[in-house]
Design a protein around this motif. Structure first.
Motif, mmCIF file in Angstrom:
data_model
loop_
_atom_site.group_PDB
_atom_site.id
_atom_site.type_symbol
_atom_site.label_atom_id
_atom_site.label_comp_id
_atom_site.label_asym_id
_atom_site.label_seq_id
_atom_site.Cartn_x
_atom_site.Cartn_y
_atom_site.Cartn_z
ATOM 1 N N VAL A 157 45.926 43.694 40.031
ATOM 2 C CA VAL A 157 45.665 43.791 38.595
ATOM 3 C C VAL A 157 44.608 44.862 38.359
ATOM 4 C CG1 VAL A 157 44.679 42.534 36.625
ATOM 5 C CG2 VAL A 157 46.279 41.379 38.156
ATOM 6 N N PRO A 158 44.735 45.684 37.293
ATOM 7 C CA PRO A 158 43.683 46.659 36.992
ATOM 8 C C PRO A 158 42.317 45.987 36.912
ATOM 9 C CG PRO A 158 45.607 47.089 35.641
ATOM 10 C CD PRO A 158 45.879 45.795 36.369
ATOM 11 N N GLU A 159 41.287 46.685 37.371
ATOM 12 C CA GLU A 159 39.959 46.090 37.502
ATOM 13 C C GLU A 159 39.452 45.484 36.201
ATOM 14 O OE1 GLU A 159 35.353 47.285 38.714
ATOM 15 O OE2 GLU A 159 36.838 48.838 38.276
ATOM 16 N N ASP A 160 39.590 46.200 35.074
ATOM 17 C CA ASP A 160 39.012 45.698 33.824
ATOM 18 C C ASP A 160 39.611 44.371 33.407
ATOM 19 O OD1 ASP A 160 41.398 47.342 33.328
ATOM 20 O OD2 ASP A 160 41.025 46.933 31.207
ATOM 21 N N LEU A 161 40.902 44.149 33.700
ATOM 22 C CA LEU A 161 41.523 42.863 33.391
ATOM 23 C C LEU A 161 41.094 41.798 34.393
ATOM 24 C CD1 LEU A 161 45.157 44.045 32.529
ATOM 25 C CD2 LEU A 161 43.334 43.430 30.926
ATOM 26 N N GLY A 162 41.018 42.182 35.650
ATOM 27 C CA GLY A 162 40.636 41.229 36.681
ATOM 28 C C GLY A 162 39.231 40.681 36.513
ATOM 29 N N ARG A 163 38.325 41.486 35.970
ATOM 30 C CA ARG A 163 36.941 41.042 35.804
ATOM 31 C C ARG A 163 36.791 39.931 34.762
ATOM 32 N NH1 ARG A 163 34.046 42.738 40.244
ATOM 33 N NH2 ARG A 163 34.379 44.976 40.612
ATOM 34 N N THR A 164 37.848 39.649 34.006
ATOM 35 C CA THR A 164 37.757 38.638 32.952
ATOM 36 C C THR A 164 38.066 37.224 33.447
ATOM 37 O OG1 THR A 164 40.067 38.874 32.245
ATOM 38 C CG2 THR A 164 38.438 40.368 31.246
ATOM 39 N N PHE A 165 38.478 37.076 34.704
ATOM 40 C CA PHE A 165 38.730 35.734 35.227
ATOM 41 C C PHE A 165 38.325 35.662 36.687
ATOM 42 C CE2 PHE A 165 42.713 38.179 35.230
ATOM 43 C CZ PHE A 165 43.067 38.160 36.575
ATOM 44 N N ASP A 166 38.150 34.422 37.190
ATOM 45 C CA ASP A 166 37.665 34.223 38.555
ATOM 46 C C ASP A 166 38.584 33.269 39.320
ATOM 47 O OD1 ASP A 166 37.102 31.691 37.537
ATOM 48 O OD2 ASP A 166 34.943 32.074 37.348
ATOM 49 N N ARG A 167 38.142 32.885 40.504
ATOM 50 C CA ARG A 167 38.965 32.016 41.365
ATOM 51 C C ARG A 167 39.279 30.693 40.680
ATOM 52 N NH1 ARG A 167 38.322 33.470 47.218
ATOM 53 N NH2 ARG A 167 39.027 31.354 47.659
ATOM 54 N N HIS A 168 38.266 30.122 40.013
ATOM 55 C CA HIS A 168 38.495 28.838 39.343
ATOM 56 C C HIS A 168 39.571 28.969 38.274
ATOM 57 C CE1 HIS A 168 37.758 24.952 37.504
ATOM 58 N NE2 HIS A 168 37.650 25.559 36.335
ATOM 59 N N ASP A 169 39.521 30.041 37.489
ATOM 60 C CA ASP A 169 40.535 30.249 36.464
ATOM 61 C C ASP A 169 41.932 30.316 37.082
ATOM 62 O OD1 ASP A 169 38.713 30.416 34.286
ATOM 63 O OD2 ASP A 169 38.270 32.495 34.828
ATOM 64 N N LEU A 170 42.032 30.975 38.232
ATOM 65 C CA LEU A 170 43.331 31.160 38.876
ATOM 66 C C LEU A 170 43.905 29.859 39.432
ATOM 67 C CD1 LEU A 170 42.576 34.540 40.644
ATOM 68 C CD2 LEU A 170 44.453 34.162 39.020
ATOM 69 N N THR A 171 43.053 28.870 39.676
ATOM 70 C CA THR A 171 43.551 27.585 40.160
ATOM 71 C C THR A 171 43.953 26.664 39.016
ATOM 72 O OG1 THR A 171 41.330 26.602 40.208
ATOM 73 C CG2 THR A 171 42.103 27.698 42.221
ATOM 74 N N SER A 172 43.574 27.004 37.787
ATOM 75 C CA SER A 172 43.845 26.112 36.660
ATOM 76 C C SER A 172 44.775 26.705 35.612
ATOM 77 C CB SER A 172 42.525 25.710 35.976
ATOM 78 O OG SER A 172 41.828 26.858 35.503
ATOM 79 N N GLN A 173 45.003 28.038 35.651
ATOM 80 C CA GLN A 173 45.833 28.683 34.643
ATOM 81 C C GLN A 173 46.800 29.677 35.295
ATOM 82 O OE1 GLN A 173 46.020 28.298 31.261
ATOM 83 N NE2 GLN A 173 44.572 26.588 31.374
ATOM 84 N N PRO A 174 48.031 29.778 34.786
ATOM 85 C CA PRO A 174 48.946 30.824 35.283
ATOM 86 C C PRO A 174 48.341 32.203 35.032
ATOM 87 C CG PRO A 174 50.135 29.186 33.986
ATOM 88 C CD PRO A 174 48.676 28.914 33.779
ATOM 89 N N LEU A 175 48.571 33.128 35.951
ATOM 90 C CA LEU A 175 47.989 34.461 35.834
ATOM 91 C C LEU A 175 48.427 35.160 34.544
ATOM 92 C CD1 LEU A 175 46.348 36.813 36.895
ATOM 93 C CD2 LEU A 175 48.291 37.453 38.338
ATOM 94 N N LEU A 176 49.674 34.964 34.139
ATOM 95 C CA LEU A 176 50.137 35.627 32.920
ATOM 96 C C LEU A 176 49.327 35.178 31.707
ATOM 97 C CD1 LEU A 176 54.012 35.586 33.467
ATOM 98 C CD2 LEU A 176 52.442 37.515 33.715
ATOM 99 N N ARG A 177 48.941 33.932 31.672
ATOM 100 C CA ARG A 177 48.101 33.465 30.566
ATOM 101 C C ARG A 177 46.710 34.088 30.624
ATOM 102 N NH1 ARG A 177 49.036 27.087 29.038
ATOM 103 N NH2 ARG A 177 51.072 27.383 28.003
#
Length: 260
Positions: A157-177
């Protein structure tokens, strides 16, 4: 080449042990419904003749099937597939894929193996339409259903988008969301489907054997501005996951065509 019983050991060029090859064929036959919980598998001697291998080879294959819960052995009756084992695998559809992928993400469990920021390799840079070496977020996840791992996902994912979420977010929400939360309104995706053999590290995470055939899906996702916001490579166990496709008959330029 023959084993110590005089049976042929198969193609000497095949890199996988004979018992693994037997296991793969029997597993496929069970999953396809050739045998059910009222129909016993052939006995050891019949399987020896069928596969042209020794009893030791057959026993190793059967032990693995039993260990994985695919079969049950009954003294005096034979070996049978376990009742109810042939549950439907995780399914995903190509048509309506964005909504379907989000729904699948909500119904399955995910474990984040790594999250790092790295210089984009040439193939990743090309997929995301970035200059080679541009900093991107790389995440490796394993998704499971009812405790069984079925997919190994590597996302870029482009860096600027990736910086808006972390590991915890990725375990609780689909990446597309998460991407849409970051402001990338998802518009479309293109993907290619092929097959790939499991490397040792992937095999370990998917609880399968190195060299096992996996379904491989590569997908690029665009937002409504035309920006490429995600590149993903997914490796899936074919015994626990299937990809569906729906077609519709339409008329274009006076010709009937099938479209997804």
């Amino acid at each position: 080449m023959r084993d110590h019983t005089g049976h042929s050991s198969g193609d000497d060029r095949n890199p996988f042990p004979k018992h693994h090859q037997v296991y793969l064929v029997l597993r496929q036959q069970i999953l396809e419904g050739l045998y059910d919980d009222t129909t016993a598998l052939p006995n050891e001697m019949q399987l020896c003749d069928q596969f042209d291998v020794s009893r030791i080879t057959i026993r190793k294959a059967m032990e693995r099937l039993e260990r994985e819960g695919l079969v049950e052995r009954h003294r005096g009756r034979g070996t049978f597939p376990r009742p109810g084992f042939r549950d439907s695998p995780v399914q995903a559809s190509i048509s309506g894929s964005i909504e379907n992928l989000i729904a699948m993400g909500l119904k399955t469990e995910v474990r984040v193996e790594s999250l790092v920021y790295v210089a984009a390799p040439p193939d990743v840079a090309a997929a995301l339409d970035l200059a080679p070496g541009t900093l991107v977020q790389k995440v490796v996840r394993v998704r499971s259903h009812q405790g069984r791992p079925f997919s190994h996902l590597t996302t870029w994912v482009p860096e600027d988008l990736g910086r808006t979420f972390d590991r915890h977010d990725l375990t609780s929400q689909p990446l597309l969301r998460l991407l849409e939360r970051a402001g990338a309104r998802i518009d479309r995706a293109e993907q290619a489907i092929t097959a790939k053999l499991a490397a040792p590290d992937v095999a370990r995470l998917l609880e399968t054997d190195p060299g096992e055939a996996l379904l491989c899906i590569r997908r690029v996702v665009w937002d409504k501005t035309g920006r490429r916001v995600e590149y993903i490579t997914g490796l899936y166990r074919p015994d626990t996951y299937e990809h569906q496709m729906s077609f519709e008959r339409r008329t274009r330029d006076g010709k009937d065509v099938w479209s997804t």
